[in-house]
Design a protein around this motif. Sequence first.
Motif, PDB file in Angstrom:
ATOM      1  N   GLY A 582      36.928  55.386  42.263  1.00  0.00           N
ATOM      2  CA  GLY A 582      36.080  56.349  41.577  1.00  0.00           C
ATOM      3  C   GLY A 582      35.230  55.773  40.466  1.00  0.00           C
ATOM      4  O   GLY A 582      34.715  56.533  39.628  1.00  0.00           O
ATOM      5  N   PHE A 583      35.029  54.475  40.447  1.00  0.00           N
ATOM      6  CA  PHE A 583      34.232  53.843  39.389  1.00  0.00           C
ATOM      7  C   PHE A 583      33.168  52.949  40.021  1.00  0.00           C
ATOM      8  O   PHE A 583      33.207  51.718  39.917  1.00  0.00           O
ATOM      9  N   PRO A 584      32.194  53.536  40.694  1.00  0.00           N
ATOM     10  CA  PRO A 584      31.194  52.772  41.471  1.00  0.00           C
ATOM     11  C   PRO A 584      30.194  52.006  40.632  1.00  0.00           C
ATOM     12  O   PRO A 584      29.440  51.185  41.175  1.00  0.00           O
ATOM     13  N   ASP A 585      30.145  52.257  39.319  1.00  0.00           N
ATOM     14  CA  ASP A 585      29.147  51.581  38.483  1.00  0.00           C
ATOM     15  C   ASP A 585      29.686  50.308  37.832  1.00  0.00           C
ATOM     16  O   ASP A 585      28.925  49.582  37.176  1.00  0.00           O
ATOM     17  N   ILE A 586      30.982  50.076  37.943  1.00  0.00           N
ATOM     18  CA  ILE A 586      31.574  48.889  37.314  1.00  0.00           C
ATOM     19  C   ILE A 586      31.090  47.620  38.019  1.00  0.00           C
ATOM     20  O   ILE A 586      31.040  47.548  39.249  1.00  0.00           O
ATOM     21  N   LYS A 587      30.755  46.598  37.240  1.00  0.00           N
ATOM     22  CA  LYS A 587      30.370  45.288  37.758  1.00  0.00           C
ATOM     23  C   LYS A 587      31.537  44.315  37.575  1.00  0.00           C
ATOM     24  O   LYS A 587      32.490  44.601  36.843  1.00  0.00           O
ATOM     25  N   ILE A 588      31.446  43.180  38.236  1.00  0.00           N
ATOM     26  CA  ILE A 588      32.471  42.144  38.045  1.00  0.00           C
ATOM     27  C   ILE A 588      31.784  40.815  37.780  1.00  0.00           C
ATOM     28  O   ILE A 588      30.723  40.509  38.366  1.00  0.00           O
ATOM     29  N   ALA A 589      32.357  40.039  36.843  1.00  0.00           N
ATOM     30  CA  ALA A 589      31.814  38.723  36.470  1.00  0.00           C
ATOM     31  C   ALA A 589      32.765  37.645  36.980  1.00  0.00           C
ATOM     32  O   ALA A 589      33.978  37.742  36.782  1.00  0.00           O
ATOM     33  N   VAL A 590      32.208  36.644  37.641  1.00  0.00           N
ATOM     34  CA  VAL A 590      33.004  35.549  38.217  1.00  0.00           C
ATOM     35  C   VAL A 590      32.450  34.221  37.703  1.00  0.00           C
ATOM     36  O   VAL A 590      31.235  33.977  37.764  1.00  0.00           O
ATOM     37  N   ASN A 591      33.337  33.378  37.194  1.00  0.00           N
ATOM     38  CA  ASN A 591      32.928  32.056  36.708  1.00  0.00           C
ATOM     39  C   ASN A 591      32.719  31.097  37.870  1.00  0.00           C
ATOM     40  O   ASN A 591      33.533  31.046  38.801  1.00  0.00           O
ATOM     41  N   VAL A 592      31.663  30.308  37.819  1.00  0.00           N
ATOM     42  CA  VAL A 592      31.428  29.243  38.797  1.00  0.00           C
ATOM     43  C   VAL A 592      31.084  27.968  38.032  1.00  0.00           C
ATOM     44  O   VAL A 592      30.382  28.006  37.027  1.00  0.00           O
ATOM     45  N   SER A 593      31.594  26.840  38.528  1.00  0.00           N
ATOM     46  CA  SER A 593      31.369  25.562  37.847  1.00  0.00           C
ATOM     47  C   SER A 593      30.199  24.818  38.476  1.00  0.00           C
ATOM     48  O   SER A 593      29.751  25.140  39.586  1.00  0.00           O
ATOM     49  N   ALA A 594      29.763  23.801  37.776  1.00  0.00           N
ATOM     50  CA  ALA A 594      28.677  22.965  38.297  1.00  0.00           C
ATOM     51  C   ALA A 594      29.092  22.272  39.578  1.00  0.00           C
ATOM     52  O   ALA A 594      28.272  22.049  40.478  1.00  0.00           O
ATOM     53  N   VAL A 595      30.400  21.937  39.686  1.00  0.00           N
ATOM     54  CA  VAL A 595      30.898  21.280  40.901  1.00  0.00           C
ATOM     55  C   VAL A 595      30.730  22.202  42.099  1.00  0.00           C
ATOM     56  O   VAL A 595      30.305  21.786  43.180  1.00  0.00           O
ATOM     57  N   GLN A 596      31.055  23.494  41.917  1.00  0.00           N
ATOM     58  CA  GLN A 596      30.883  24.461  43.000  1.00  0.00           C
ATOM     59  C   GLN A 596      29.424  24.610  43.391  1.00  0.00           C
ATOM     60  O   GLN A 596      29.073  24.587  44.575  1.00  0.00           O
ATOM     61  N   MET A 597      28.561  24.765  42.400  1.00  0.00           N
ATOM     62  CA  MET A 597      27.155  25.030  42.676  1.00  0.00           C
ATOM     63  C   MET A 597      26.444  23.824  43.271  1.00  0.00           C
ATOM     64  O   MET A 597      25.418  23.970  43.954  1.00  0.00           O
ATOM     65  N   ARG A 598      27.006  22.650  43.028  1.00  0.00           N
ATOM     66  CA  ARG A 598      26.411  21.446  43.599  1.00  0.00           C
ATOM     67  C   ARG A 598      26.766  21.298  45.077  1.00  0.00           C
ATOM     68  O   ARG A 598      26.123  20.542  45.810  1.00  0.00           O
ATOM     69  N   HIS A 599      27.785  22.048  45.539  1.00  0.00           N
ATOM     70  CA  HIS A 599      28.220  21.950  46.930  1.00  0.00           C
ATOM     71  C   HIS A 599      27.162  22.552  47.852  1.00  0.00           C
ATOM     72  O   HIS A 599      26.577  23.597  47.570  1.00  0.00           O
ATOM     73  N   GLN A 600      26.921  21.911  48.987  1.00  0.00           N
ATOM     74  CA  GLN A 600      25.826  22.299  49.869  1.00  0.00           C
ATOM     75  C   GLN A 600      26.021  23.684  50.490  1.00  0.00           C
ATOM     76  O   GLN A 600      25.050  24.339  50.899  1.00  0.00           O
ATOM     77  N   ASP A 601      27.278  24.151  50.583  1.00  0.00           N
ATOM     78  CA  ASP A 601      27.537  25.445  51.227  1.00  0.00           C
ATOM     79  C   ASP A 601      27.691  26.584  50.226  1.00  0.00           C
ATOM     80  O   ASP A 601      28.145  27.673  50.596  1.00  0.00           O
ATOM     81  N   PHE A 602      27.336  26.361  48.948  1.00  0.00           N
ATOM     82  CA  PHE A 602      27.599  27.373  47.932  1.00  0.00           C
ATOM     83  C   PHE A 602      26.892  28.697  48.249  1.00  0.00           C
ATOM     84  O   PHE A 602      27.504  29.771  48.247  1.00  0.00           O
TER      85      PHE A 602
END
Length: 755
Positions: A582-602
């Motif tokens: 019943g809370f459709p407006d709530i957002k979620i924040a997820v941490n991502v590291s530079a190592v993850q973002m550097r991965h080709q399949d990110f």
Amino acid sequence: MSEERIVFLKEEETDPIESDYPQGFSADDHCCWDILIVDDDPDVHDATVFALKGLLVFDRELRFHHAYSAKEALSVIAQNPGIALILLDAVMETEDAGLAIVKAIRDDLGRDDVRIILRTGQPGQVPELETITRYDINDYKTKSELTRTKLMTSVIAALRSWTQIRRIGKSRRGLEKIVEASNELLQEQGLQRFADGVITQMAGLFDLEPEGIVCVMDPGTGWALSDALPGSECCIIAAAGQYRRYINKNLGELQNREISESIFASLRNRRNIIGEKSLTVFFGEASGTAFATWIASPVPLKDLDTHLLEVFCSNISICANNITLVNRLKEQAWIDPGLQMPNLPALVEKMKTILAQEGERPLTLCILDIDGFNQINEILGYEYGDEILRALVARLREFLPPETFAARVASDVFALIGAPETFSQSLLKKISLMPIQTPDGERTLSISASLTSIDSTDGNASTHLRNGFIALKRAKSEGIGQIVRYSGSIGTETRERIRLLHELKGAFAAHKLFLVFQPQYMMPERKIFCCEALLRWKNDEGEFIPPDTFIPLAEQAGLIVPMGIWILRSALAALKTIHQAGFPDIKIAVNVSAVQMRHQDFLSELDLALEETGIDPRHLELEITEFISIIGIDNVLHLLNEIRSRGISLAIDDFGTGYSSLASIDKWPIHRIKIDKSFIKHLDDAEEKARLVDLLISLADRLSLNILAEGVETQSQFDRLLELGCQEIQGFLLSTPLGLEDLIRLLQKGVADAC
């Protein structure tokens, strides 16, 4: 010369004798040569049969048998005693399957007569030297080097050897001495010992005194210079009796002219010379190296002894081939082919030898690593990188004492062993300050190093080498051009990190990691609009391991990539549950590291997670840190814009603790800045911190960004932030991180309170 134009001389025709064949093999079978092909690849069988198709060896055709495993091969051999030659794959279902077959053939089946040619498709796969030298193996070839001509040549040589062994098998008791001689010579590890054994075995075979000389000639010089001074190109590699003092000398220095002329004539004409009071035997091996052995014989040899001599020479040639093979395998196993210097296995053997010599003066292991060598290869190319390595090796030889042992143990990592005083700080710095030419001009090559004392009381070679790499890793973590000496404390700390990483991998594989969710509030009404997904780990003892301890470990080990995918999927699944509650407006924040973002399949993994959970991308916020700039400004902008184009919002976490400039931040398509808690915790007692927070809030306002304060724990901090115009907060004052069910209850309570 074409490979198809091959002419073979016929052997002298002889009638087959029934007793010359093994039990179960009759003279009627002599029309064919039985050859067994053992390989787990059917294509190898087909290619071998095709290459040898139509070949007649001494007027006999080839008949092929096939086996595709070690077990099948032994069964075929047992059922076909007439098999003369086995073409054996060295590596099949296991790395030692081929060598295990050799052992079973020789020891269990007692087949000393069958000829064996080892083949492998893996050039780096080196059979055990001990096994190669223990058993009678004709040849060892990589499949890629076996052209049709070379294969046919090897087969013919092996069948010739088989024929000779069989013919003499029942004719004379002296065969036992020949076989014993071959087996003993195959066990010799060096050329000089091998040559020494030739003299001894020849003397035993013909009941002569071991007074002899063995010489070796390089085919590139000796045979071409037929008019040269006899013996001028020959080196005496073994001798016995009164001639022993000539070992390692030139044959021309031998005072007995009759001996030197006889040996030279044997080498030049490639034949045996039987004199009235001496015997000079010629034999060679596959690479072309020729040997000649002179031995005193007070009486002329009988005709039968001459025949035995021919068979003996054939067997000795096989032995010489195997000795050459062993030396070649040693070189491939212990020498780095690129720089022609000892490699890692050679280093380990050297350290074992040092540790076994008690009472010797202490030595130091120094490991060098070129800083940023991967980047050099990427920017300037691998050929240029190889030139740098060669230049560094030359520099090491220039500055280090000649007795210093040097080996290449990895791509750009070198190990040195020498006296402790050799590796002074000034010398290592001098080696490090090596100028290199680049397209941008001259630059200085930086080298990190570790120093480790080699002491038998502190462990074996592997332990010392591991300690050296531990210290080297510490040196590289402290910056470029650093030198670190190994100590017990460094080892303890590293081993603890390794233990923790091992436990982390196990916990992740066993699904023992879990997420909690900390609400983020709008000010001043304290309304939850988002929650941050936080990873937690409780070990088997029930203790919580801090994220700032295990997350960096996961990043260094590359575990953060699969772990990050799991966190993203789990967080989105939790958000779906929140929406359904019943809370459709709530957002979620997820941490991502530079190592993850550097991965080709990110990006593809991000899209897949959103698609599978059905979450609107506008309800997802990715929290990044300023350290993402390490992958390059242009790459960062491209990646962030790709994320933004999906409707996903972006926040900079721990703002103010990184290295990014305001100019670059201004270009990033971000929505929110999160002020690090290190600034917030001093709001109560440090006015300069308040000024910094005020500055950051003003900056965010000028950039049209939302600002969120992390780590708010007191009411006074809340009031001060409200006064400074902060829009959003997160911290223990309003809520600790909660499990999913507790978070939903908190949301429901907030709705109830509002009503």
